[in-house]
Each structure stands twice: as C-alpha cells, then as structure tokens.
Design a protein around this motif. Structure first.
Motif, PDB file in Angstrom:
ATOM      1  N   VAL A 248     -17.114 -11.791   8.492  1.00  0.00           N
ATOM      2  CA  VAL A 248     -15.966 -12.545   7.992  1.00  0.00           C
ATOM      3  C   VAL A 248     -16.551 -13.758   7.277  1.00  0.00           C
ATOM      4  N   ALA A 249     -16.307 -13.845   5.974  1.00  0.00           N
ATOM      5  CA  ALA A 249     -16.859 -14.959   5.201  1.00  0.00           C
ATOM      6  C   ALA A 249     -15.720 -15.854   4.741  1.00  0.00           C
ATOM      7  N   ASP A 250     -15.716 -17.085   5.215  1.00  0.00           N
ATOM      8  CA  ASP A 250     -14.688 -18.044   4.816  1.00  0.00           C
ATOM      9  C   ASP A 250     -15.217 -18.831   3.615  1.00  0.00           C
ATOM     10  N   LEU A 251     -14.539 -18.651   2.481  1.00  0.00           N
ATOM     11  CA  LEU A 251     -15.022 -19.251   1.229  1.00  0.00           C
ATOM     12  C   LEU A 251     -14.584 -20.703   1.033  1.00  0.00           C
ATOM     13  N   THR A 252     -13.820 -21.218   1.999  1.00  0.00           N
ATOM     14  CA  THR A 252     -13.379 -22.608   1.910  1.00  0.00           C
ATOM     15  C   THR A 252     -14.587 -23.531   1.727  1.00  0.00           C
ATOM     16  N   GLY A 253     -14.517 -24.411   0.737  1.00  0.00           N
ATOM     17  CA  GLY A 253     -15.636 -25.306   0.478  1.00  0.00           C
ATOM     18  C   GLY A 253     -16.607 -24.737  -0.546  1.00  0.00           C
ATOM     19  N   ASN A 254     -16.389 -23.465  -0.894  1.00  0.00           N
ATOM     20  CA  ASN A 254     -17.276 -22.797  -1.859  1.00  0.00           C
ATOM     21  C   ASN A 254     -18.763 -23.081  -1.606  1.00  0.00           C
ATOM     22  N   ARG A 255     -19.179 -22.789  -0.395  1.00  0.00           N
ATOM     23  CA  ARG A 255     -20.579 -23.045  -0.033  1.00  0.00           C
ATOM     24  C   ARG A 255     -21.485 -21.898  -0.486  1.00  0.00           C
ATOM     25  N   ASP A 277      -8.983 -20.891   2.874  1.00  0.00           N
ATOM     26  CA  ASP A 277      -7.860 -21.771   3.193  1.00  0.00           C
ATOM     27  C   ASP A 277      -7.118 -22.128   1.901  1.00  0.00           C
ATOM     28  N   ASN A 278      -5.915 -21.624   1.787  1.00  0.00           N
ATOM     29  CA  ASN A 278      -5.151 -21.826   0.563  1.00  0.00           C
ATOM     30  C   ASN A 278      -4.825 -23.298   0.326  1.00  0.00           C
ATOM     31  N   GLU A 286      -9.373 -25.819  -6.628  1.00  0.00           N
ATOM     32  CA  GLU A 286     -10.546 -24.949  -6.670  1.00  0.00           C
ATOM     33  C   GLU A 286     -10.106 -23.490  -6.616  1.00  0.00           C
ATOM     34  N   ASN A 287     -11.028 -22.629  -6.943  1.00  0.00           N
ATOM     35  CA  ASN A 287     -10.829 -21.204  -6.778  1.00  0.00           C
ATOM     36  C   ASN A 287     -12.114 -20.604  -6.242  1.00  0.00           C
ATOM     37  N   PRO A 288     -12.020 -19.488  -5.516  1.00  0.00           N
ATOM     38  CA  PRO A 288     -13.284 -18.829  -5.144  1.00  0.00           C
ATOM     39  C   PRO A 288     -14.014 -18.393  -6.418  1.00  0.00           C
TER      40      PRO A 288
END
Ligand SMILES: [Zn+2]
Length: 336
Positions: A248-255, A277-278, A286-288
C-alpha cells in the motif's frame, strides 16, 4: 536448546552450534542453511506457545524459499527495532507459514522436495531431522503417510524404500514438477503487506488506519520506520517488499521514496494499491505524479473513507485471509 550439538536442527547435516556472542541464545552455522541465531527468549516462546517441531519446519521452509543472502538471521520473540547487522525474523512471522490445510501442506512439502532436488531427474535421500522438517511432521511414520499419499494419490513423487528404511530415494514425477511450476508462479506464502508512506506526525492516524485494515484482513504489517535512508535500510526495505504479497503506497506528500518502493513492487509483479489524501492534494494544489495518473488510486477524504475502501480493495484484489468469503464492507454513513 536441547539438540544434538553437531547437527543442524533444520537440515540435519553437520553444523557448528555455539553460544551467540551478541545475544543470549544459540548460534548455528550450517553450510546448507546459513548462519542463524535463535535467542533464548524466542525459543522459550516457541516452547510455551507453539511446538519445536513446527517451528523448525517453518524456519526450514522460510530459509529454503525466502533466503536472504549474506546476513545472519536473528530469530527474536518480537521485532522491536531495526537492526543493521542482522536480518531479524519474529516467531509470529515464522509460525505464520505453518500450513492451514492438508492440501496446503502437500504443496509446501512438494516445494521443499523440489528445492532439495534442484532439477528434474535428480533424487535425494533424507535424514531423520530433514524428513520431519520437510514434511512438517513429528515423526517418520507420519511423514511416510504423507509421502505415500503424495505418491499413490496425487502422484507427485516416486518413493523407494520400505517403512524401516523410509526415504532412501525420493524423486518428483513430471506431474510433481508441473505442480511446482504452478505453485512458484502464484503461491500466497508471505501473508504480509508492506506500507510505503511519508513519515510525518500528521500521517500517524492514516498509518494506524492502514495497520488496522491489515489486521482485519489477516496480514502482517511490514513498515520500516524512516531513519536516515542509508544503504542498510534500503536493503532491508527491498527485502521487505520482496517478501510481501502486496504494497500500500500512500502518495500524500509526493515523496520520492514512496514512488521508488511502489515501482520496485510493481516490477516484481506485486499488487500495488495507491492511496492519497484528497484533502492534502486540494490544500496544496498538488497531484500525484503523471506516471501513475492512469493507475487507479484511492483518494480518501477521511480516515473512515480510507478504512472502508482499503478493506474492500485488499479483500477483492489480494484476498481476505481472515474470512476468504468476506462480503465487502459497506460504506459508512456520515452520522458520526
Ligand atoms: Zn542446515
């Protein structure tokens, strides 16, 4: 540990067994199995809660099939912190491998035999320790019963030898090798999910929600606390991903690290579940990254929303281990 001090408790071959220098426990050095430390605490837990034979059989299976080259294994009661020197394995992680049904057991035995034989046409002779670990049994009679079933009913193996001289010669049939190929392609063996995400205190509740869903669906949680990303940690992360069923990859923060881990998992053919996180996206405009734009993402608007959707996604794509026929969670209403 009450074992023959010269025999490896996993494969039964000659091995060096001494006290560990760094921990209270035994250090095993075996040409086949590698170097392993089993702490006294871990072994006591096995004796109290599980069973020694089952433990050795599961550890044997782990080492045969998920061996991590190089590092010394450290078997602990519970993994408390990252360890750069050793490759740590917890008792639960090992015991989780124990087969849940007779058909699963036979498949795992077949994989064990195939890794001993290495190639079609080869045969092998088993010793007493090896036999019980390979067959997940307590004694040779029990192993022989399983072997006979595999010979006469499923026709996966060919045996030579009598009851008093059980496993003189054991080989796999064409049918057996074909089954091994099938199993290697998609066997669900890890029962573990990996979480890749931004380590930031605001993310703590998200992280806990993901962990809860893992527990609800029966997966162990693999998460590496972000320290400095030195080489050692990266090695460990990659290994954790290799030995997980999904990520599970959470893209919040675009790390960058999260994308790297998701890409690695995707390349290995693992199921990758992207979430974000919308509210964070909107707030930061931002966008992924566009590379993942076409990939389905769970854009959650609250913790509850995330919990329900992630539960449903895991249940429908990788499977719910606790309740395989689990109905999907129905969406909660906003009356809380
Ligand atoms: Zn060994």
């Amino acid at each position: 540990m009450e074992t023959d001090k010269n025999k490896c408790p996993l494969c039964g071959e000659n091995a060096l067994i001494t006290n560990s220098q760094d921990y209270f426990g035994d250090f095993i050095s075996c040409n086949n199995c590698g170097k392993i430390i089993i702490t006294d605490d871990a072994f006591n837990l096995v004796k109290k809660k599980f069973n020694e034979n089952k433990f050795y059989a599961c550890l044997y299976y782990y080492i045969q099939h998920f061996r991590k080259n190089g590092k010394v294994y450290l078997i602990v009661e519970k993994i408390e912190e990252t360890n750069d020197k050793y490759f740590q394995l917890s008792i639960d992680e090992i015991m989780n491998l124990y087969p849940n049904s007779i058909s699963e057991k036979i498949d795992m035995i077949l994989l064990n035999i195939s890794s001993l034989l290495k190639n079609p046409g080869f045969c092998c002779t088993l010793n007493e320790i090896n036999t019980n670990n390979l067959f997940f049994t307590q004694n040779e009679r029990e192993a022989y019963f399983l072997a006979e079933t595999m010979e006469k009913e499923s026709k996966f193996i060919k045996l030579e030898g009598t009851v008093s001289n059980h496993f003189n010669n054991i080989e796999l049939t064409y049918k057996g090798w074909t089954r091994v190929d099938e199993l290697k392609k998609d066997i669900k063996k890890y029962k573990k999910g990996f979480i890749a995400m931004w380590f930031n205190e605001n993310m703590e509740p998200i992280r806990n929600a993901i962990k809860d869903v893992f527990v609800e669906t029966g997966y162990q949680i693999s998460i590496i606390d972000e320290k400095e990303h030195n080489n050692q940690i990266v090695q460990e992360i990659l290994h954790e991903i290799e030995t997980s069923d999904f990520i599970v990859a959470d893209l919040t923060g675009n790390r960058g690290g999260v994308y790297y881990e998701a890409g690695y998992a995707l390349g290995l053919g693992k199921e990758v579940i992207l979430i974000v996180d919308n509210n964070w996206l909107e707030k930061n405009k931002e966008n992924p990254h566009f590379d993942v734009a076409q990939k389905n993402q769970i854009r959650y608007i609250s913790i509850d929303d995330l919990s329900v959707r992630l539960f449903n996604r895991i249940t429908s794509t990788v499977g719910n281990l606790i309740n395989p026929n689990s109905p999907l969670k129905s969406l909660k209403t906003n009356d809380e």
